[in-house]
Design an enzyme around this catalytic site. Structure first.
Site, PDB file in Angstrom:
ATOM      1  N   GLN A  48       0.813  -1.212   0.000  1.00 37.46           N
ATOM      2  CA  GLN A  48       0.000   0.000   0.000  1.00 37.46           C
ATOM      3  C   GLN A  48       0.850   1.269   0.000  1.00 37.46           C
ATOM      4  O   GLN A  48       0.312   2.377   0.049  1.00 37.46           O
ATOM      5  CB  GLN A  48      -0.926  -0.003   1.221  1.00 37.46           C
ATOM      6  CG  GLN A  48      -1.919  -1.137   1.190  1.00 37.46           C
ATOM      7  CD  GLN A  48      -2.698  -1.268   2.493  1.00 37.46           C
ATOM      8  OE1 GLN A  48      -2.476  -0.538   3.462  1.00 37.46           O
ATOM      9  NE2 GLN A  48      -3.620  -2.214   2.514  1.00 37.46           N
ATOM     10  N   HIS A 117      -0.787   0.220   5.473  1.00 39.42           N
ATOM     11  CA  HIS A 117      -1.290   1.293   6.334  1.00 39.42           C
ATOM     12  C   HIS A 117      -0.334   2.473   6.489  1.00 39.42           C
ATOM     13  O   HIS A 117       0.183   2.737   7.556  1.00 39.42           O
ATOM     14  CB  HIS A 117      -1.672   0.730   7.701  1.00 39.42           C
ATOM     15  CG  HIS A 117      -2.611  -0.419   7.619  1.00 39.42           C
ATOM     16  ND1 HIS A 117      -2.841  -1.248   8.676  1.00 39.42           N
ATOM     17  CD2 HIS A 117      -3.373  -0.901   6.603  1.00 39.42           C
ATOM     18  CE1 HIS A 117      -3.700  -2.191   8.332  1.00 39.42           C
ATOM     19  NE2 HIS A 117      -4.035  -2.000   7.073  1.00 39.42           N
TER      20      HIS A 117
END
Length: 182
Positions: A48, A117
């Site tokens: 991510q 995250h």
């Protein structure tokens, strides 16, 4: 576009778009400009992580500041795990297709291995502050630790300085940039 992640409208109706792989693009009159914007720092593009948010300073017409958040790999001398990364905030101005006047304003600490995250949302208030969301980087317990940036919202002056009235400025062991934690 490859993995478009965030966008910001310019006053003239054109549009900045971040590509998570590390490119900042411009859409002019509804068409993708084939020339990417240069000057983006090294981006940690895994999972991510990558080039995250883009936002214009509220007074962009007057000052030309563009704010960009990104996953930044660990650099020599930074705290944290080898081959780690964390969320960073920069600002720059645009001249042609080149970022200029680049200022690195903030980087979350410590660097953490893992590919999840990162957070990275940028928001301005009407009092001259910029807020940056920081993901907990897959380490949930760190979100409650005021000595680590993971899982926090930080508040900075628009030039990256830490406001002296942030809630944890005078709390021993706490990072002064923290505005809220969760």
């Amino acid at each position: 576009l490859s993995m478009p992640w965030a966008m910001a409208f310019l006053p003239n109706g054109n549009l900045f778009v971040t590509e998570r792989g590390g490119k900042l693009r411009l859409v002019k009159n509804g068409q993708l400009d084939p020339q990417e914007i240069s000057g983006i720092p090294e981006v940690y593009f895994r999972g991510q992580g990558g080039l995250l948010d883009v936002a214009l300073h509220p007074n962009y017409k007057e000052n030309g500041w563009i704010y960009i958040s990104y996953a930044s790999p660990k650099k020599e001398g930074e705290a944290g795990e080898d081959r780690g990364a964390n969320t960073a905030l920069m600002r720059a101005k645009l001249k042609g297709h080149q970022l200029t006047d680049i200022e690195h304003l903030y980087k979350a600490s410590p660097n953490v291995r893992g590919n999840v995250h990162f957070g990275g949302k940028i928001l301005f208030d009407r009092k001259g502050y910029v807020f940056l969301s920081l993901g907990e980087r897959g380490k949930r317990e760190a979100a409650q630790d005021l000595g680590k940036a993971q899982g926090k919202i930080v508040r900075l002056h628009e030039d990256g300085r830490i406001p002296t009235d942030n809630p944890f400025v005078n709390k021993k062991g706490a990072l002064p940039e923290i505005w809220s934690y969760g």
